[in-house]
Enzyme design. Structure first.
Site, PDB file in Angstrom:
ATOM      1  N   SER A 127      82.139 159.132 -11.622  1.00  0.00           N
ATOM      2  CA  SER A 127      80.507 159.176 -11.638  1.00  0.00           C
ATOM      3  C   SER A 127      80.129 158.149 -10.584  1.00  0.00           C
ATOM      4  CB  SER A 127      80.016 158.644 -12.819  1.00  0.00           C
ATOM      5  OG  SER A 127      80.209 159.705 -13.597  1.00  0.00           O
ATOM      6  N   GLU A 143      77.693 152.796  -9.540  1.00  0.00           N
ATOM      7  CA  GLU A 143      78.829 152.416 -10.527  1.00  0.00           C
ATOM      8  C   GLU A 143      80.108 152.289  -9.549  1.00  0.00           C
ATOM      9  OE1 GLU A 143      79.415 154.951 -14.074  1.00  0.00           O
ATOM     10  OE2 GLU A 143      81.348 154.860 -14.034  1.00  0.00           O
TER      11      GLU A 143
END
Ligand SMILES: Cc1cc2nc3c(=O)[nH]c(=O)nc-3n(C[C@H](O)[C@H](O)[C@H](O)COP(=O)(O)OP(=O)(O)OC[C@H]3O[C@@H](n4cnc5c(N)ncnc54)[C@H](O)[C@@H]3O)c2cc1C
Length: 303
Positions: free
Chosen positions: A224, A296
């Protein structure tokens, strides 16, 4: 830079030391220019000696785990990249599993299963090293690394070895007490519970198949790109999908046609391509939905 390269020739440690090491060889994105100095020590003693030498020479330091959550710039990393890959000893002692920072998380999960221990199934096929998983407090299938963490050893900034106390309040969603510090994770212990070996294995296989079905291993990627946020009301991948971003491409970088929050290198992507795609997703999400995405993936190196 010249000095750092010279240093590569002078450092005598048990392990690998090179200059101008292409970081694309060490990242799951297969992107990234050269690190001035790259070193992979074989023991904690050599790691400590190396870090001490780098500190004395004022060389900037980047600690590398599996490189599965990193976007390294095309210009590469000034200073030294120290890879933990060889610090990967694993041990099972009753229901306690201990492993070095460089151990693959998935291998630690498999060792637990071999001992009939339950609790680490969620981490099977989670890419990356134990050190990186602690640093990020990696999370999947409703479980975070901190849920099972019993102990952690690290090198403090003064290079002393410290066993840190695990305080629940210092750990959260993709949050650990290592972020924002220069501590180096050396090892960690996980307290697990005896389980039915067949059930443990079956759960692990479910996770592996789920990741394969979601296309995690089809293209070079870093998992992600953005964190999820409850306030968004939907997983970030769904938001990016709702904006029509799936399949959007800049150079060799593409929002995966099969997952809005996984960005892939379809071949020859530069870090600049990938960063531009990340910024495009951020801009559109801000403008059209009013949400600020939080990255992230970690951007490393000289941009
Ligand atoms: C296909 C795919 C699927 C993924 N799925 C998930 C998922 O489900 N859940 C999830 O949370 N993540 C997921 N990720 C992201 C990644 O696997 C995790 O973030 C992983 O924990 C990163 O570990 P690493 O060893 O590769 O860290 P790296 O990418 O090497 O480094 C990440 C950060 O940790 C620091 N670091 C690494 N080792 C140490 C150490 N020993 N001491 C101090 N600092 C250290 C680095 O300096 C850097 O800041 C996925 C990635 C891929 C490619």
């Amino acid at each position: 830079v010249g000095n750092v390269r010279e240093l590569a020739g002078k450092i005598k440690i048990d392990g690998i030391v090179t200059a101008d090491e292409p970081m694309r060889e060490h990242t799951s994105f297969r992107i990234g220019g050269p690190a001035d100095l790259y070193a992979a020590p074989r023991t904690v003693r050599d790691l400590t000696r190396l870090l001490s030498a780098l500190r004395d020479d004022g060389v900037p330091l980047f600690i590398l785990g599996g490189g599965t959550n990193l976007l390294v710039s095309d210009r590469g990393i000034r200073g030294a990249v120290v890879d933990t890959r060889f610090l990967r000893e694993m041990r099972r002692d009753g229901s306690l599993i201990t492993a070095g920072a460089g151990a693959e998380v998935s291998a630690v999960s498999a060792l637990a299963a071999d001992g009939g221990l339950s609790g680490m199934e969620f981490a099977y096929f989670l890419p990356g090293s134990l050190g990186g998983a602690l640093w990020m407090n990696a999370r999947c299938y409703e479980r975070s690394v901190s849920d099972i963490l019993e102990s952690a050893q690290c090198l403090e900034e003064d290079l002393s070895v410290n066993s840190i106390a695990i305080r629940a309040e210092e750990w959260g969603y993709k949050l650990s007490p290592f972020q924002g510090t220069r501590r180096v994770v050396l090892s960690a212990g996980f307290r697990l519970t005896p389980g039915d070996p067949r059930e443990v294995r079956a759960k692990m296989e479910t996770h592996r198949r789920d990741r394969e079905a979601k296309g995690h291993f089809l293209f070079p990627c870093a998992g992600s790109v953005f964190k999820n946020n409850r306030a968004f009301g939907a997983p970030t991948g769904k938001l990016l999908d709702s904006l029509g971003l799936k399949g959007r491409r800049i150079g060799g970088a593409q929002v995966a046609p099969f997952h809005g929050n996984i960005f892939i290198n379809v071949g020859g992507a530069t870090a600049a391509d990938m960063k531009a795609l990340i910024e495009l997703a951020e801009k559109e999400t801000q403008e059209k939905l009013g949400f600020s995405l939080e990255r992230e993936v970690i951007l490393a190196g000289e941009w």
